[in-house]
Design a protein around this motif. Structure first.
Motif, PDB file in Angstrom:
ATOM      1  N   TYR A 231      28.221  44.001  77.652  1.00  0.00           N
ATOM      2  CA  TYR A 231      27.933  45.347  77.151  1.00  0.00           C
ATOM      3  C   TYR A 231      28.494  46.417  78.087  1.00  0.00           C
ATOM      4  O   TYR A 231      29.071  47.403  77.635  1.00  0.00           O
ATOM      5  N   ALA A 232      28.322  46.218  79.381  1.00  0.00           N
ATOM      6  CA  ALA A 232      28.824  47.201  80.346  1.00  0.00           C
ATOM      7  C   ALA A 232      30.340  47.338  80.228  1.00  0.00           C
ATOM      8  O   ALA A 232      30.873  48.454  80.198  1.00  0.00           O
ATOM      9  N   ALA A 233      31.045  46.214  80.146  1.00  0.00           N
ATOM     10  CA  ALA A 233      32.507  46.259  80.015  1.00  0.00           C
ATOM     11  C   ALA A 233      32.909  46.955  78.716  1.00  0.00           C
ATOM     12  O   ALA A 233      33.820  47.799  78.712  1.00  0.00           O
ATOM     13  N   CYS A 234      32.235  46.616  77.621  1.00  0.00           N
ATOM     14  CA  CYS A 234      32.563  47.242  76.334  1.00  0.00           C
ATOM     15  C   CYS A 234      32.346  48.747  76.377  1.00  0.00           C
ATOM     16  O   CYS A 234      33.186  49.521  75.886  1.00  0.00           O
ATOM     17  N   LEU A 235      31.247  49.182  76.962  1.00  0.00           N
ATOM     18  CA  LEU A 235      30.970  50.615  77.036  1.00  0.00           C
ATOM     19  C   LEU A 235      32.006  51.339  77.889  1.00  0.00           C
ATOM     20  O   LEU A 235      32.442  52.439  77.539  1.00  0.00           O
ATOM     21  N   LEU A 236      32.419  50.716  78.980  1.00  0.00           N
ATOM     22  CA  LEU A 236      33.459  51.328  79.808  1.00  0.00           C
ATOM     23  C   LEU A 236      34.791  51.402  79.057  1.00  0.00           C
ATOM     24  O   LEU A 236      35.516  52.389  79.164  1.00  0.00           O
ATOM     25  N   LEU A 237      35.098  50.366  78.287  1.00  0.00           N
ATOM     26  CA  LEU A 237      36.337  50.384  77.498  1.00  0.00           C
ATOM     27  C   LEU A 237      36.284  51.442  76.405  1.00  0.00           C
ATOM     28  O   LEU A 237      37.276  52.127  76.148  1.00  0.00           O
ATOM     29  N   ILE A 238      35.135  51.589  75.782  1.00  0.00           N
ATOM     30  CA  ILE A 238      34.975  52.624  74.757  1.00  0.00           C
ATOM     31  C   ILE A 238      35.128  54.008  75.387  1.00  0.00           C
ATOM     32  O   ILE A 238      35.829  54.868  74.857  1.00  0.00           O
ATOM     33  N   GLN A 239      34.489  54.206  76.525  1.00  0.00           N
ATOM     34  CA  GLN A 239      34.547  55.500  77.204  1.00  0.00           C
ATOM     35  C   GLN A 239      35.972  55.852  77.613  1.00  0.00           C
ATOM     36  O   GLN A 239      36.368  57.013  77.561  1.00  0.00           O
ATOM     37  N   SER A 240      36.747  54.852  77.993  1.00  0.00           N
ATOM     38  CA  SER A 240      38.113  55.114  78.442  1.00  0.00           C
ATOM     39  C   SER A 240      39.097  55.220  77.279  1.00  0.00           C
ATOM     40  O   SER A 240      40.282  55.408  77.488  1.00  0.00           O
ATOM     41  N   HIS A 241      38.588  55.083  76.063  1.00  0.00           N
ATOM     42  CA  HIS A 241      39.414  55.133  74.856  1.00  0.00           C
ATOM     43  C   HIS A 241      40.530  54.091  74.899  1.00  0.00           C
ATOM     44  O   HIS A 241      41.630  54.321  74.419  1.00  0.00           O
TER      45      HIS A 241
ATOM     46  N   SER B 265      44.415  45.546  72.581  1.00  0.00           N
ATOM     47  CA  SER B 265      44.060  44.516  71.605  1.00  0.00           C
ATOM     48  C   SER B 265      43.531  43.272  72.296  1.00  0.00           C
ATOM     49  O   SER B 265      42.736  42.539  71.724  1.00  0.00           O
ATOM     50  N   ILE B 266      43.943  43.057  73.537  1.00  0.00           N
ATOM     51  CA  ILE B 266      43.420  41.908  74.279  1.00  0.00           C
ATOM     52  C   ILE B 266      41.917  42.071  74.494  1.00  0.00           C
ATOM     53  O   ILE B 266      41.178  41.095  74.463  1.00  0.00           O
ATOM     54  N   ALA B 267      41.452  43.297  74.676  1.00  0.00           N
ATOM     55  CA  ALA B 267      40.018  43.531  74.848  1.00  0.00           C
ATOM     56  C   ALA B 267      39.254  43.147  73.582  1.00  0.00           C
ATOM     57  O   ALA B 267      38.192  42.523  73.656  1.00  0.00           O
ATOM     58  N   SER B 268      39.797  43.479  72.427  1.00  0.00           N
ATOM     59  CA  SER B 268      39.152  43.103  71.163  1.00  0.00           C
ATOM     60  C   SER B 268      39.116  41.587  71.010  1.00  0.00           C
ATOM     61  O   SER B 268      38.097  41.019  70.604  1.00  0.00           O
ATOM     62  N   LEU B 269      40.215  40.947  71.346  1.00  0.00           N
ATOM     63  CA  LEU B 269      40.267  39.486  71.272  1.00  0.00           C
ATOM     64  C   LEU B 269      39.240  38.856  72.212  1.00  0.00           C
ATOM     65  O   LEU B 269      38.516  37.924  71.822  1.00  0.00           O
ATOM     66  N   LEU B 270      39.145  39.374  73.420  1.00  0.00           N
ATOM     67  CA  LEU B 270      38.163  38.844  74.380  1.00  0.00           C
ATOM     68  C   LEU B 270      36.730  39.097  73.913  1.00  0.00           C
ATOM     69  O   LEU B 270      35.863  38.223  74.051  1.00  0.00           O
ATOM     70  N   ALA B 271      36.488  40.272  73.350  1.00  0.00           N
ATOM     71  CA  ALA B 271      35.141  40.588  72.859  1.00  0.00           C
ATOM     72  C   ALA B 271      34.742  39.652  71.720  1.00  0.00           C
ATOM     73  O   ALA B 271      33.624  39.129  71.691  1.00  0.00           O
TER      74      ALA B 271
END
Length: 126
Positions: free
Chosen positions: A58-68, A72-78
């Motif tokens: 959750y922390a990583a996802c929120l930081l990625l969302i905040q950084s806009h 696509s690798i982040a989506s694949l990892l999520a």
């Protein structure tokens, strides 16, 4: 993140059903025993697991969302993490195979670490 909330919600419902014979007497066997007695502790343990390592997801996802971030690798990892959590839940609740559970957890672990690698990548100004 919504998919993980759905998984945790499902596990809460499943735990409520598993505890119903013991708590409310609903669904007891004719001898008064709980047909879910062997699986109820595993459901409970799995539900607890949903609030441990996933916190870092959750922390990583929120930081990625905040950084806009549009990585696509982040989506694949999520999504790998989510599929891994579902598999982990199935293995923990439906079996007692600790080795398989550890292997499936490793997928979740690595996917989350991968998300953190993406979070820590330097951003270039556009």
């Amino acid at each position: 993140m919504v998919a993980h909330v759905a998984l945790a919600s499902f596990l809460y419902v499943l735990l409520t059903i598993a505890r119903a014979p013991k708590i409310w007497g609903i669904g007891q066997r004719p001898d008064g025993s709980n047909p879910w007695a062997t699986v109820e502790p595993r459901i409970s343990a799995n539900l607890s697991n949903q609030f441990e390592w996933p916190l870092l997801f959750y922390a990583a996802c929120l930081l990625l969302i905040q950084s806009h971030s549009e990585a696509s690798i982040a989506s694949l990892l999520a999504w790998t993490f989510i599929v891994g959590r579902v598999a982990h839940s199935c293995v923990q609740v439906l079996t007692t195979n600790i080795r398989l559970r550890g292997l499936v957890f490793t997928v979740n672990f690595l996917a989350t670490l991968g998300l953190w690698v993406v979070v820590l990548q330097p951003r270039t100004a556009a």
